[in-house]
Design an enzyme around this catalytic site. Structure first.
Site, PDB file in Angstrom:
ATOM      1  N   HIS A   1      40.486   1.935  11.284  1.00 51.28           N
ATOM      2  CA  HIS A   1      39.271   1.871  12.098  1.00 51.28           C
ATOM      3  C   HIS A   1      39.392   2.507  13.473  1.00 51.28           C
ATOM      4  O   HIS A   1      38.410   2.529  14.218  1.00 51.28           O
ATOM      5  CB  HIS A   1      38.807   0.407  12.226  1.00 51.28           C
ATOM      6  CG  HIS A   1      39.823  -0.513  12.838  1.00 51.28           C
ATOM      7  ND1 HIS A   1      39.533  -1.809  13.177  1.00 51.28           N
ATOM      8  CD2 HIS A   1      41.124  -0.335  13.174  1.00 51.28           C
ATOM      9  CE1 HIS A   1      40.597  -2.401  13.684  1.00 51.28           C
ATOM     10  NE2 HIS A   1      41.576  -1.519  13.685  1.00 51.28           N
ATOM     11  N   HIS A   2      40.574   2.983  13.860  1.00 51.39           N
ATOM     12  CA  HIS A   2      40.722   3.605  15.188  1.00 51.39           C
ATOM     13  C   HIS A   2      40.526   5.116  15.171  1.00 51.39           C
ATOM     14  O   HIS A   2      40.345   5.716  16.233  1.00 51.39           O
ATOM     15  CB  HIS A   2      42.108   3.304  15.757  1.00 51.39           C
ATOM     16  CG  HIS A   2      42.365   1.859  16.020  1.00 51.39           C
ATOM     17  ND1 HIS A   2      41.528   1.091  16.790  1.00 51.39           N
ATOM     18  CD2 HIS A   2      43.368   1.033  15.605  1.00 51.39           C
ATOM     19  CE1 HIS A   2      42.004  -0.153  16.838  1.00 51.39           C
ATOM     20  NE2 HIS A   2      43.105  -0.211  16.128  1.00 51.39           N
ATOM     21  N   ALA A   3      40.610   5.757  14.019  1.00 50.37           N
ATOM     22  CA  ALA A   3      40.503   7.220  13.972  1.00 50.37           C
ATOM     23  C   ALA A   3      39.159   7.665  14.530  1.00 50.37           C
ATOM     24  O   ALA A   3      38.100   7.149  14.160  1.00 50.37           O
ATOM     25  CB  ALA A   3      40.693   7.717  12.547  1.00 50.37           C
ATOM     26  N   GLN A   4      39.207   8.650  15.446  1.00 51.38           N
ATOM     27  CA  GLN A   4      38.009   9.175  16.075  1.00 51.38           C
ATOM     28  C   GLN A   4      37.606  10.492  15.404  1.00 51.38           C
ATOM     29  O   GLN A   4      38.316  11.010  14.548  1.00 51.38           O
ATOM     30  CB  GLN A   4      38.259   9.396  17.558  1.00 51.38           C
ATOM     31  CG  GLN A   4      38.789   8.171  18.287  1.00 51.38           C
ATOM     32  CD  GLN A   4      37.787   7.039  18.387  1.00 51.38           C
ATOM     33  OE1 GLN A   4      36.585   7.279  18.504  1.00 51.38           O
ATOM     34  NE2 GLN A   4      38.253   5.789  18.348  1.00 51.38           N
TER      35      GLN A   4
ATOM     36  N   ASP B   1      37.141   0.386  17.309  1.00 54.64           N
ATOM     37  CA  ASP B   1      36.476   1.329  18.207  1.00 54.64           C
ATOM     38  C   ASP B   1      35.974   2.588  17.503  1.00 54.64           C
ATOM     39  O   ASP B   1      34.898   3.099  17.820  1.00 54.64           O
ATOM     40  CB  ASP B   1      37.394   1.703  19.373  1.00 54.64           C
ATOM     41  CG  ASP B   1      38.728   2.292  18.917  1.00 54.64           C
ATOM     42  OD1 ASP B   1      39.175   1.991  17.795  1.00 54.64           O
ATOM     43  OD2 ASP B   1      39.334   3.048  19.708  1.00 54.64           O
TER      44      ASP B   1
END
Length: 385
Positions: free
Chosen positions: A134-137, A175
């Protein structure tokens, strides 16, 4: 018609490693699979073990820039150490290793398949333990995450006209998912996590609530260190659960990180399987088509216990709290500590708990005053037209 569930099958993980000293251990997936098997959860009536189809570049481009994907592929094919900090690649947190692109695609393909099974094949629940990055942008790796499987899969669902609740139970704020849908009212993103005041990724505060059409559709409940079972359940019951029910989504998408547990080496929350299983049972009772993915967890026994409990709940199975003898022997031979499957309810030390209680009550009061009226009001208006 009998209820159908799907578990994304354990892939061949040989050769994939973040490094001997990195906290993310690929072996945790094998351990979770072994515990599910020991409980007899891999041969249940109505369930299927599913091997996902490969994910295509067009799907990845719904969540990531072409420039980033090209660089990730380039580094993945190199036998030499590489780094490009513009893209978050090659540092201690997000190491580059041969095949890293293929590794990242495993998570995405499994989550996209889980979403497809729920929306197109009539499955009531589908669980991809290999997902939850879930942090990969859009153009940057972050927090051990290279490709954001949740964003790719939810984009697919939204394109089909589905309304989605994304509930993140990981100790770290989701995020990357929040950023992707910050201006959308088609996805209600709810995250319960350790406070970003002192904790990675430094985001996820109550006032991060969305913009434009998405105002009120990002909901964050930051928790102080030493938040225990009772406080975690309180946060869920008084914020997450009523908002999920009010939004009434077509699909429930949950990230089931196990790093909230009190023995996790990277976090300072004090949750146990007691609160974890309580929340999962309440989600199951909603009877909403359910896509679930894994996530964090750096004590491998915690991960195995948590995801076995989750799969059991999805299949309406009550598991003995005592680990099966075959699994106890396995972990003893491997040197892991023997812990029962289920913990008793845990209470933090009084002073720590009082600080955590005060913080969670203030967060709940803020969200109920500022977010609930906006979300439920907008939701009701849109549904009536």
């Amino acid at each position: 018609m009998s209820r159908k569930t799907a578990l994304i099958a354990c892939a061949d993980l040989a050769g994939y490693s973040y490094g001997d000293h990195h906290p993310f251990k690929v072996q945790r997936y094998r351990l979770a699979h072994d515990l599910m098997e020991a409980y007899g959860l891999l041969e249940l009536p109505g369930m299927e073990l599913v091997r996902p189809r490969p994910v295509g570049e067009a799907e990845l481009l719904t969540a990531h820039s072409r420039e980033y994907l090209d660089r990730l592929r380039e580094f993945s094919a190199s036998a030499e150490p590489r780094a490009d900090f513009r893209f978050g690649l090659g540092d201690v947190e997000n190491p580059v290793f041969p095949g890293v692109y293929d590794w990242a695609c495993l998570g995405v393909s499994g989550t996209v398949e889980a979403a497809r099974l729920v929306t197109e094949e009539g499955f009531a629940a589908a669980f991809n333990p290999f997902g939850g990055y879930h942090h990969a942008q859009r153009s940057r790796a972050s927090g051990f995450s290279y490709l954001n499987d949740a964003v790719v899969a939810i984009n697919h669902l939204v394109q089909q006209g589905k309304r989605v609740v994304y509930l993140d139970l990981d100790a770290h704020h989701g995020d990357g998912v929040q950023n992707a849908f910050y201006q959308s009212d088609r996805v209600l993103s709810i995250s319960l996590h350790e406070s970003g005041v002192y904790f990675f990724p430094g985001t996820g505060f109550e006032r991060e609530s969305g913009e434009g059409a998405g105002r009120g559709y990002s909901v964050n409940l930051p928790l102080l260190a030493h938040t225990d079972d009772a406080l975690f359940m309180k946060a869920f019951d008084e914020v997450a659960f009523p908002l999920i029910a009010a939004f009434d989504p077509d699909v429930l998408f949950t990230q089931l990180g196990a790093d909230t547990f009190r023995t996790d080496p990277l976090t300072r929350l004090e949750v146990t399987t007691h609160a974890y299983s309580y929340i999962l049972r309440k989600l199951r009772a909603l009877q909403i088509p359910w896509v679930a993915v894994g996530g964090g967890g750096y004590d491998m026994m915690n991960v195995a216990r948590a995801w076995t409990i989750a799969w059991g709940v999805m299949n309406d199975r009550v598991l003995s709290p005592r680990l099966p003898a075959s699994f106890v022997k396995l972990i003893s031979d491997l040197g892991y500590p023997h812990r029962m499957l289920l913990d008793a309810m845990h209470w933090a030390q009084e002073d720590d708990r009082n600080r955590a209680l005060d913080a969670v009550e203030k967060s709940i009061a803020y969200l109920r005053a500022q977010i609930f009226p906006v979300l439920i009001g907008d939701y009701g208006t849109k549904r009536s037209t």
